[in-house]
Design a protein around this motif. Sequence first.
Motif, mmCIF file in Angstrom:
data_model
loop_
_atom_site.group_PDB
_atom_site.id
_atom_site.type_symbol
_atom_site.label_atom_id
_atom_site.label_comp_id
_atom_site.label_asym_id
_atom_site.label_seq_id
_atom_site.Cartn_x
_atom_site.Cartn_y
_atom_site.Cartn_z
ATOM 1 N N ARG A 36 -2.101 4.682 -0.863
ATOM 2 C CA ARG A 36 -3.404 4.790 -0.214
ATOM 3 C C ARG A 36 -3.249 4.273 1.207
ATOM 4 N NH1 ARG A 36 -8.604 5.232 -2.600
ATOM 5 N NH2 ARG A 36 -8.402 6.623 -4.352
ATOM 6 N N ARG A 37 -3.941 4.930 2.131
ATOM 7 C CA ARG A 37 -3.887 4.560 3.547
ATOM 8 C C ARG A 37 -5.293 4.529 4.108
ATOM 9 N NH1 ARG A 37 -3.928 7.028 8.321
ATOM 10 N NH2 ARG A 37 -2.722 6.116 9.994
ATOM 11 N N SER A 38 -5.551 3.543 4.943
ATOM 12 C CA SER A 38 -6.838 3.454 5.624
ATOM 13 C C SER A 38 -6.711 4.122 6.984
ATOM 14 C CB SER A 38 -7.249 1.991 5.818
ATOM 15 O OG SER A 38 -8.371 1.922 6.669
ATOM 16 N N PRO A 39 -7.440 5.212 7.212
ATOM 17 C CA PRO A 39 -7.342 5.880 8.508
ATOM 18 C C PRO A 39 -7.920 5.042 9.644
ATOM 19 C CG PRO A 39 -9.014 6.929 7.143
ATOM 20 C CD PRO A 39 -8.336 5.891 6.291
ATOM 21 N N GLN A 40 -8.779 4.078 9.316
ATOM 22 C CA GLN A 40 -9.401 3.276 10.361
ATOM 23 C C GLN A 40 -8.418 2.321 11.027
ATOM 24 O OE1 GLN A 40 -12.473 1.754 7.802
ATOM 25 N NE2 GLN A 40 -14.012 3.049 8.776
ATOM 26 N N CYS A 41 -7.507 1.745 10.231
ATOM 27 C CA CYS A 41 -6.613 0.735 10.811
ATOM 28 C C CYS A 41 -5.142 1.051 10.592
ATOM 29 C CB CYS A 41 -6.942 -0.650 10.254
ATOM 30 S SG CYS A 41 -6.619 -0.826 8.495
ATOM 31 N N GLY A 42 -4.838 2.052 9.783
ATOM 32 C CA GLY A 42 -3.454 2.405 9.532
ATOM 33 C C GLY A 42 -2.796 1.612 8.422
ATOM 34 N N SER A 43 -3.516 0.703 7.805
ATOM 35 C CA SER A 43 -2.961 -0.056 6.682
ATOM 36 C C SER A 43 -2.620 0.894 5.541
ATOM 37 C CB SER A 43 -3.973 -1.084 6.174
ATOM 38 O OG SER A 43 -4.177 -2.106 7.109
ATOM 39 N N ILE A 56 -1.956 -2.773 -17.926
ATOM 40 C CA ILE A 56 -0.835 -2.783 -16.989
ATOM 41 C C ILE A 56 0.265 -3.682 -17.543
ATOM 42 C CG2 ILE A 56 -0.079 -3.420 -14.670
ATOM 43 C CD1 ILE A 56 -2.932 -2.707 -13.715
ATOM 44 N N SER A 57 1.430 -3.084 -17.781
ATOM 45 C CA SER A 57 2.562 -3.834 -18.315
ATOM 46 C C SER A 57 3.603 -4.122 -17.241
ATOM 47 C CB SER A 57 3.203 -3.088 -19.481
ATOM 48 O OG SER A 57 3.642 -1.801 -19.068
ATOM 49 N N GLU A 58 3.686 -3.245 -16.269
ATOM 50 C CA GLU A 58 4.596 -3.439 -15.127
ATOM 51 C C GLU A 58 3.843 -3.046 -13.865
ATOM 52 O OE1 GLU A 58 9.056 -2.531 -16.016
ATOM 53 O OE2 GLU A 58 7.833 -0.860 -16.763
ATOM 54 N N PHE A 59 4.098 -3.779 -12.782
ATOM 55 C CA PHE A 59 3.360 -3.551 -11.544
ATOM 56 C C PHE A 59 4.223 -3.947 -10.362
ATOM 57 C CE2 PHE A 59 0.598 -5.096 -8.122
ATOM 58 C CZ PHE A 59 -0.321 -4.067 -8.001
ATOM 59 N N ALA A 60 4.211 -3.118 -9.350
ATOM 60 C CA ALA A 60 4.851 -3.451 -8.075
ATOM 61 C C ALA A 60 4.003 -2.841 -6.968
ATOM 62 C CB ALA A 60 6.277 -2.910 -8.014
ATOM 63 N N GLN A 61 4.055 -3.467 -5.810
ATOM 64 C CA GLN A 61 3.269 -2.957 -4.685
ATOM 65 C C GLN A 61 4.052 -3.111 -3.387
ATOM 66 O OE1 GLN A 61 -0.433 -5.126 -4.333
ATOM 67 N NE2 GLN A 61 0.531 -7.090 -4.743
ATOM 68 N N GLU A 62 3.896 -2.112 -2.546
ATOM 69 C CA GLU A 62 4.446 -2.141 -1.192
ATOM 70 C C GLU A 62 3.245 -2.208 -0.264
ATOM 71 O OE1 GLU A 62 7.952 0.742 -0.799
ATOM 72 O OE2 GLU A 62 6.756 1.513 -2.500
ATOM 73 N N VAL A 63 3.092 -3.332 0.411
ATOM 74 C CA VAL A 63 1.896 -3.595 1.198
ATOM 75 C C VAL A 63 2.259 -3.627 2.675
ATOM 76 C CG1 VAL A 63 -0.028 -5.167 1.584
ATOM 77 C CG2 VAL A 63 0.951 -4.944 -0.707
ATOM 78 N N ARG A 64 1.703 -2.690 3.416
ATOM 79 C CA ARG A 64 1.843 -2.636 4.870
ATOM 80 C C ARG A 64 0.429 -2.574 5.426
ATOM 81 N NH1 ARG A 64 5.933 -0.438 2.435
ATOM 82 N NH2 ARG A 64 8.061 -0.646 3.184
ATOM 83 N N ALA A 65 -0.173 -3.736 5.488
ATOM 84 C CA ALA A 65 -1.590 -3.799 5.825
ATOM 85 C C ALA A 65 -1.854 -4.988 6.734
ATOM 86 C CB ALA A 65 -2.420 -3.931 4.544
ATOM 87 N N CYS A 66 -3.058 -5.012 7.275
ATOM 88 C CA CYS A 66 -3.495 -6.157 8.066
ATOM 89 C C CYS A 66 -3.567 -7.384 7.153
ATOM 90 C CB CYS A 66 -4.860 -5.866 8.686
ATOM 91 S SG CYS A 66 -6.200 -5.719 7.480
ATOM 92 N N LEU A 68 -6.032 -9.065 6.130
ATOM 93 C CA LEU A 68 -7.077 -8.979 5.117
ATOM 94 C C LEU A 68 -6.639 -8.119 3.935
ATOM 95 C CD1 LEU A 68 -10.122 -8.555 7.515
ATOM 96 C CD2 LEU A 68 -9.335 -10.653 6.398
ATOM 97 N N GLY A 69 -6.009 -6.996 4.215
ATOM 98 C CA GLY A 69 -5.491 -6.145 3.151
ATOM 99 C C GLY A 69 -4.383 -6.824 2.371
ATOM 100 N N GLN A 70 -3.532 -7.578 3.082
ATOM 101 C CA GLN A 70 -2.470 -8.317 2.414
ATOM 102 C C GLN A 70 -3.040 -9.405 1.515
ATOM 103 O OE1 GLN A 70 0.734 -9.746 4.960
ATOM 104 N NE2 GLN A 70 0.285 -8.110 6.417
ATOM 105 N N ALA A 71 -4.042 -10.118 1.992
ATOM 106 C CA ALA A 71 -4.650 -11.188 1.195
ATOM 107 C C ALA A 71 -5.277 -10.609 -0.070
ATOM 108 C CB ALA A 71 -5.693 -11.933 2.019
ATOM 109 N N SER A 72 -5.958 -9.503 0.064
ATOM 110 C CA SER A 72 -6.580 -8.856 -1.090
ATOM 111 C C SER A 72 -5.519 -8.409 -2.095
ATOM 112 C CB SER A 72 -7.415 -7.667 -0.613
ATOM 113 O OG SER A 72 -8.061 -7.037 -1.687
ATOM 114 N N ALA A 73 -4.443 -7.792 -1.618
ATOM 115 C CA ALA A 73 -3.349 -7.359 -2.489
ATOM 116 C C ALA A 73 -2.684 -8.557 -3.164
ATOM 117 C CB ALA A 73 -2.323 -6.558 -1.692
#
Length: 145
Positions: A36-43, A56-66, A68-73
């Motif tokens: 998912r990408r935010s067109p407003q900020c590019g996160s 959810i038994s397994e989870f991984a995330q690649e976070v390239r966000a501001c 605020l987005g990082q804190a939420s993730a």
Amino acid sequence: MSDSDLLQLYSRRILALTTAIPHQGTLSAPQASVQRRSPQCGSSVTVHLSLQDDRISEFAQEVRACALGQASASVLGQAVIGLDRAALAAARDQLRDMLTRDAPAPDAPFGDLEALTPARAYPNRHASILLAWDATLEAMDQAAA
């Protein structure tokens, strides 16, 4: 945005969350992956997950966000393992309501999202804050299909 507004928005608490994002990376064989990408900020956030018994038994995330987005993730990643779709959707809805309707922060185990309440005043940041949540819900839907 004034300097004092920025200081409030990017508090030490938020910045601390950005340094400890759980489950960063990828999975070797996820049942679903969603970006998912935010067109407003590019996160952007990419979520990889697998389900077992609709949880959810397994989870991984690649976070390239501001920050605020990082804190939420980060908050999401702390408690996502073992959640079913209903619990995750309820927490995402509580987060959205906190941002848009002055509702209280989501219930435990997501109480740390309260640190994001200053973002209420900045609607252009809401999409980034919700990215990881929306990507995770979409990935759950794909994995369940």
